[in-house]
Design a protein around this motif. Structure first.
Motif, PDB file in Angstrom:
ATOM      1  N   HIS F  23       0.764  -1.246  -0.094  1.00 59.39           N
ATOM      2  CA  HIS F  23      -0.086   0.014   0.072  1.00 59.39           C
ATOM      3  C   HIS F  23       0.580   1.327   0.006  1.00 59.39           C
ATOM      4  N   ALA F  24       1.936   1.260   0.703  1.00 61.14           N
ATOM      5  CA  ALA F  24       2.778   2.696   0.768  1.00 61.14           C
ATOM      6  C   ALA F  24       3.527   2.993  -0.458  1.00 61.14           C
ATOM      7  N   GLU F  25       3.447   4.133  -0.454  1.00 60.26           N
ATOM      8  CA  GLU F  25       4.186   5.054  -1.686  1.00 60.26           C
ATOM      9  C   GLU F  25       5.686   4.318  -1.852  1.00 60.26           C
ATOM     10  N   GLY F  26       6.258   4.238  -0.682  1.00 62.37           N
ATOM     11  CA  GLY F  26       7.557   3.765  -0.411  1.00 62.37           C
ATOM     12  C   GLY F  26       7.545   2.701   0.717  1.00 62.37           C
ATOM     13  N   ASN F  34      20.531  -9.050  12.517  1.00 64.04           N
ATOM     14  CA  ASN F  34      19.377  -9.340  12.946  1.00 64.04           C
ATOM     15  C   ASN F  34      18.296  -8.282  13.193  1.00 64.04           C
ATOM     16  N   THR F  35      18.510  -7.139  13.191  1.00 65.74           N
ATOM     17  CA  THR F  35      17.711  -5.950  13.334  1.00 65.74           C
ATOM     18  C   THR F  35      17.309  -5.748  11.958  1.00 65.74           C
ATOM     19  N   LYS F  36      15.860  -5.742  12.054  1.00 67.00           N
ATOM     20  CA  LYS F  36      14.944  -5.642  10.973  1.00 67.00           C
ATOM     21  C   LYS F  36      13.654  -4.562  11.120  1.00 67.00           C
ATOM     22  N   VAL F  37      13.757  -3.564  10.287  1.00 67.95           N
ATOM     23  CA  VAL F  37      12.941  -2.490  10.577  1.00 67.95           C
ATOM     24  C   VAL F  37      12.070  -2.324   9.104  1.00 67.95           C
ATOM     25  N   LEU F  38      10.747  -2.015   9.349  1.00 71.29           N
ATOM     26  CA  LEU F  38      10.017  -2.008   8.019  1.00 71.29           C
ATOM     27  C   LEU F  38       9.680  -0.414   8.174  1.00 71.29           C
ATOM     28  N   CYS F  39      10.377   0.170   7.025  1.00 66.69           N
ATOM     29  CA  CYS F  39      10.109   1.636   6.896  1.00 66.69           C
ATOM     30  C   CYS F  39       9.094   1.911   5.702  1.00 66.69           C
ATOM     31  N   ASN F  40       7.844   2.432   6.135  1.00 71.06           N
ATOM     32  CA  ASN F  40       6.688   2.756   4.942  1.00 71.06           C
ATOM     33  C   ASN F  40       6.693   4.252   5.002  1.00 71.06           C
ATOM     34  N   ALA F  41       6.934   4.724   3.684  1.00 72.46           N
ATOM     35  CA  ALA F  41       6.708   6.144   3.360  1.00 72.46           C
ATOM     36  C   ALA F  41       5.349   6.376   2.744  1.00 72.46           C
ATOM     37  N   CYS F 138      12.846   7.970  -0.877  1.00 70.92           N
ATOM     38  CA  CYS F 138      13.044   8.087  -2.526  1.00 70.92           C
ATOM     39  C   CYS F 138      11.808   7.405  -3.453  1.00 70.92           C
ATOM     40  N   ASP F 139      11.559   6.102  -2.799  1.00 74.80           N
ATOM     41  CA  ASP F 139      10.585   5.561  -3.555  1.00 74.80           C
ATOM     42  C   ASP F 139       9.351   6.366  -3.657  1.00 74.80           C
ATOM     43  N   ALA F 140       9.034   6.855  -2.429  1.00 72.42           N
ATOM     44  CA  ALA F 140       7.562   7.811  -2.306  1.00 72.42           C
ATOM     45  C   ALA F 140       7.693   8.818  -3.358  1.00 72.42           C
ATOM     46  N   VAL F 141       8.984   9.698  -3.240  1.00 70.62           N
ATOM     47  CA  VAL F 141       9.066  10.707  -4.193  1.00 70.62           C
ATOM     48  C   VAL F 141       9.103  10.570  -5.433  1.00 70.62           C
ATOM     49  N   ASN F 142       9.569   9.155  -5.896  1.00 75.98           N
ATOM     50  CA  ASN F 142       9.479   8.740  -7.176  1.00 75.98           C
ATOM     51  C   ASN F 142       7.953   8.850  -7.978  1.00 75.98           C
ATOM     52  N   THR F 143       7.015   8.292  -7.094  1.00 78.59           N
ATOM     53  CA  THR F 143       5.659   8.277  -7.292  1.00 78.59           C
ATOM     54  C   THR F 143       5.305   9.518  -7.668  1.00 78.59           C
ATOM     55  N   LEU F 144       5.683  10.582  -7.056  1.00 88.58           N
ATOM     56  CA  LEU F 144       5.190  12.041  -7.330  1.00 88.58           C
ATOM     57  C   LEU F 144       5.867  12.392  -8.503  1.00 88.58           C
ATOM     58  N   LEU F 145       7.086  12.181  -8.929  1.00 88.28           N
ATOM     59  CA  LEU F 145       7.862  12.469 -10.231  1.00 88.28           C
ATOM     60  C   LEU F 145       7.119  11.892 -11.383  1.00 88.28           C
ATOM     61  N   LYS F 146       6.920  10.377 -11.153  1.00 88.37           N
ATOM     62  CA  LYS F 146       6.133   9.669 -12.204  1.00 88.37           C
ATOM     63  C   LYS F 146       4.905  10.413 -12.733  1.00 88.37           C
ATOM     64  N   ALA F 147       4.087  10.848 -11.544  1.00 90.15           N
ATOM     65  CA  ALA F 147       2.761  11.145 -11.703  1.00 90.15           C
ATOM     66  C   ALA F 147       2.709  12.455 -12.263  1.00 90.15           C
ATOM     67  N   GLY F 148       4.020  13.107 -12.451  1.00 93.61           N
ATOM     68  CA  GLY F 148       4.098  14.584 -13.062  1.00 93.61           C
ATOM     69  C   GLY F 148       3.508  15.695 -11.823  1.00 93.61           C
ATOM     70  N   LYS F 149       3.459  15.237 -10.517  1.00 98.19           N
ATOM     71  CA  LYS F 149       3.007  16.233  -9.648  1.00 98.19           C
ATOM     72  C   LYS F 149       4.171  17.034  -9.081  1.00 98.19           C
ATOM     73  N   ILE F 150       5.404  16.659  -9.098  1.00101.48           N
ATOM     74  CA  ILE F 150       6.357  17.643  -8.886  1.00101.48           C
ATOM     75  C   ILE F 150       7.404  17.391 -10.309  1.00101.48           C
ATOM     76  N   LYS F 151       8.138  18.438 -10.426  1.00102.71           N
ATOM     77  CA  LYS F 151       8.994  18.439 -11.752  1.00102.71           C
ATOM     78  C   LYS F 151      10.386  18.042 -11.578  1.00102.71           C
ATOM     79  N   ASN F 152      11.022  18.790 -10.145  1.00 98.58           N
ATOM     80  CA  ASN F 152      12.247  18.160  -9.760  1.00 98.58           C
ATOM     81  C   ASN F 152      12.305  17.612  -8.724  1.00 98.58           C
TER      82      ASN F 152
END
Lengths: 238, 238, 238, 238, 238, 238
Positions: F23-26, F34-41, F138-152
């Motif tokens: 579900h998450a954008e990133g 053994n340290t495991k962290v789930l990071c959802n953006a 980074c992955d979440a920001v890429n969804t914005l770039l791909k969707a054209g919501k931001i240009k840079n």
């Protein structure tokens, strides 16, 4: 033999007293044997933020037990700083049951809140709350109709509820506290006047229950709810 | 002329109904006109931690208003997650007033908690709570005496309370809500059967009040409390 | 003989130090003997939601005790997650007392909040808070007048407060902690410069008090408050 | 046709992965299609205060959803300062279901807590939690048996759960989110390996449901639970 | 040029006033320029539950800002019902810093709590708190030594703290608020009298900082802390 | 010799798994040993109230540990009703670190929230959270770039973090739990791809640390962070 000497399919004496308090748009004291719940329906001309501009209303409920409605005193939830899980579960059930018979579009952009406060508890407080809350909600809606704020009654059915359970291996209707605290299975059933189910919540307290036991319990519930709906109608006809 | 047509020194009709609910050791519904408060006294055979081992008991009180006891619905304190300042202030006042007539040593190591829940509000809920709570506490103590748990009655006096105020420039007794919400001065007075003061709480709502106004108010309060103590005695004599 | 050797009608030494901290619009350290309260008045150019568009302002107060302002350390209310009943009761009293001398329309749509934080406690912290908060509020209002934000002073009177009580059977003025903790009756009195009452809160701690005792206490309070108002005026004149 | 193209009586692919994390006595990741719940069972050698000295243990559960386990981000309950009503309702259901197959006396004076944390949600998280929690609890109990802390397995049955509902007028098994959010009736069923009911919770979301619909739903649930119990047994046999 | 005209390596004027309030075992008002923090050290003859029976004591700290210690009024944490993240972070830092110079075994089974309450804020409140809290703790421990409750001083070193940062591209010592709110890098350094580090917390506010910048900041911190330790010693020698 | 047999300057095995939940954008699962962290953006098209109309966005973070991510079960913060000081401190650190490499103006009026939930803990959860959160952002920001919501791309640098410490008198890189719980000094270092510092947080757990020890620790951190940035780049290149 049940502690109260009732037959297995016998409800406790029900009384539904309307206009019990003077401020609420609908105010009902329902007594099911020694269980007494005050159901006050309030109308507020606003909607929660998430419904704003959607052209519909909302029906919600809150539930509470007076600290000494029970055999030993319970801590006051306001003083402990939060409502317990049982309280939240019950008020969600009451609200869902009421909404099942209301057309929220026809209600318009307003909230009906039904407060169910248990004055005295002897088992079955959540089902008594639903049965009483329905009558209080009807009275509240009538004030809207009389005031011309809505033209058509948004309530399109009747809802009532009863508990059933297996006590000493026998299915019984409308458990009081001595039965409830020893029941092997406890089930709360909410139905409408079409004889259909709105909620069925059955819990095995002792051993797991069989399909045929479930069926017997649903038969008892249906009988009881028919009688409760009659009591609601009689009260509303006064 | 008062909205209720009462004389300036006239109480509202008082009724004190004992054994109102079935579980509490003392249970009283007090009505002062349209104000109705359910006062349930509970006895618990324990003391708070800070009293452990001191050979004495404690008397405390909790106060709450049903959400629709008032003209417009108030948020439920249990749901908001805390008791408001007014609630805490009132329950502290009720408890102090009750303790003023109880010998805590003679009570022994147990707690009496009186829950005062307002079913319907029309002004004067805190004073009605005190007057009703006293009767509920007497009934609760009687269960201890009957059970032989204590030998001597730890209650050594009677306590009752009433509000007085200045309404349209005239001192009046026992304000109802229409008076209370327009009063220039509002005073709650708690007295014992010796005619002495336990609490005096006067607040200027409009202009500050003069010493002679204060004296007139105290005269009215004394008259009212005498009548309330008579009502308490009559109820306890039934 | 009082523990402090004072005469029965003698106040403790009062000092009122203005501009005690640098950020608040009004900042006063009031000392009544060993009781020291820092009163900071803040002006915010907004009103609470329920006053929006009504063309008037509001005056409110908050009260707190530093954890070690007292003889033994008290838990920090911020850490316990709520303000206690006593705290809420006191801050409501301070705010009502201040509002009694302010024309809220003339104040305009802004809030004055007076924070009363007890640096050191030796009895009488709530009355010292009121007396000091008045001076801080005056300084805050002066910043509005100087800035030309309001033309007329909305403060139309002076307010001060003192405690009185019955200690060893004698009425005494301005109780310190050793007296307060042993007093039979404790009364907080708030008055204005016209000699009229804004609040009277008397509590029997030991035996109930008689009408003539009440009268003696009010006489003492009036004398003390006259002297406190003089101290306020002197401080403001500096 | 179901959105997932499944037959009406077809479960989603189930996988039960044991020893998913390294610290818990039992740790299971259950996947029912895209719904993934991590079930960690912890054993603590203590009992809650109200069970002290009664010679029995307790089984409890906690439930949580990671904030972005859902389609749009939900506020974190830890940050909002309380668990919502739905959360409390679900964790009470999980715990009751587990206790229905455990002999608390045979467990001895210790607590098993099963934490069910939803990693990814696609409908049916509460029933997946129950099915997975059972396996985690078995692993936790096995550590007790291996360590010789208990001699006899206190788990005397198998428990699993599934949701059923009426989607586009047809009874279907194991609803995913697109079905769940459009279902007219939603029912969660918990059963044991004897084919008996532990919990039945049915809610009309759209129209009220008929007795024959209820029966079809229970038939589907029974079929699904048989398959889930087989999956549990296979996982435990590895 | 710094807003205060100080040299880059110049501390603000420090004053450390002991015995500032009368109840605490140690009471210090520390002023670093316009930043004023009241540090009260309390001794309680008990240990937290998790230390019971381990033959050692504990040192902890609490931190708070008076609502109007800052330029615009902050909401009171007691009223909002919780301490913010910044508050918790700071009080954890203060407590760790103090514990770094205390032998908890030698302290015996008691708690020292140092309350650091900011009376007036102008940057550097957390470092001023540490420097002042150390002196208050010394005074509190001295009451134990004088009373013969402990024989050997459990404090085995001196601890002080200062902030450093990069302001307008230059490393500066002891930032005040105008500098702090515009700094590119802000670092809090806690050291002991051996010149060793207890805490180093550096944060890039604008651009990330280079290794050589870090080194310059640590040099400044060391110089400042030497002077602060001298001020502490002078205060304690009075 | 380190418990894990690693060299003093050796990281644990790092793995960074993108698209871990659906579900998450990133969505990133980072494992450091053994340290495991789930990071959802998550991206939300709104800004907090205090940023409204300022033409910029915000980046924030929340942190939580699953109750049984640790060796013994920790109470669930949602159930205790508040997040602890350590949790708040860590989520503030993660958010500051992420913001250090984001141009908030270029992000536009939206919020990125990165939820870091610890699935399994073995030391270094806060630094693993930062390193993983960067990739999820980074992955979440890429969804914005791909969707054209931001240009840079508003992300103008790379950020990663690692812990270093002094274990048995030797500086070591990337402490696991057995080392962390016995370390004399523990330091968390956050750096960017330019080799500059974003945060340095060092704490003496045992004895205070010297300047040369600090320098050795920073050298180790820089080496480790270079390798972590390479791992981030490799993951993002897949």
């Amino acid at each position: 033999m049940r502690p109260s000497k009732r037959n297995n399919d016998q409800l406790r004496t029900v009384s539904i007293e309307r206009n019990y308090t003077m401020h609420a748009e609908g105010s009902v004291l329902i007594s099911c044997g020694n269980t007494k719940v005050l159901c006050n329906a309030s109308i507020e001309e606003k909607v929660p933020a998430w419904l704003r501009g959607k052209g519909q209303g909302w029906v919600t409920a809150e539930y509470g037990m007076l600290p000494r409605s029970t055999n030993s005193r319970m801590g006051r939830e306001a003083s402990r700083g939060k409502q317990g899980g049982r309280t939240l579960e019950i008020q969600r059930l009451i609200a869902r049951s009421l909404r099942a018979v209301v057309d929220l579009k026809a209600l318009g952009e307003r909230i009906i809140t039904v407060d169910c406060d248990v004055i005295q508890a002897d088992g079955g407080t959540r089902t008594a709350s639903i049965t009483g809350a329905y009558v209080a909600m009807c009275d509240a809606v009538n004030t809207l109709l009389k005031a011309g704020k809505i033209k058509n009654n948004p309530i399109h059915g009747t809802v009532a509820a009863v508990s059933v359970g297996i006590y000493k291996n026998e299915p019984v209707l409308d458990l009081d506290y001595p039965e409830d605290s020893n029941a092997e299975t406890d089930m709360n059933v909410v139905m409408n006047d079409g004889g259909h189910f709105i909620e069925v919540q059955g819990t095995a307290e002792g051993h797991a229950f069989r399909r045929d036991e479930l069926n017997s319990l649903l038969d008892l519930a249906q009988k009881g709810i028919n009688e409760l709906i009659e009591a609601q109608n009689n009260a509303l006809a006064e």
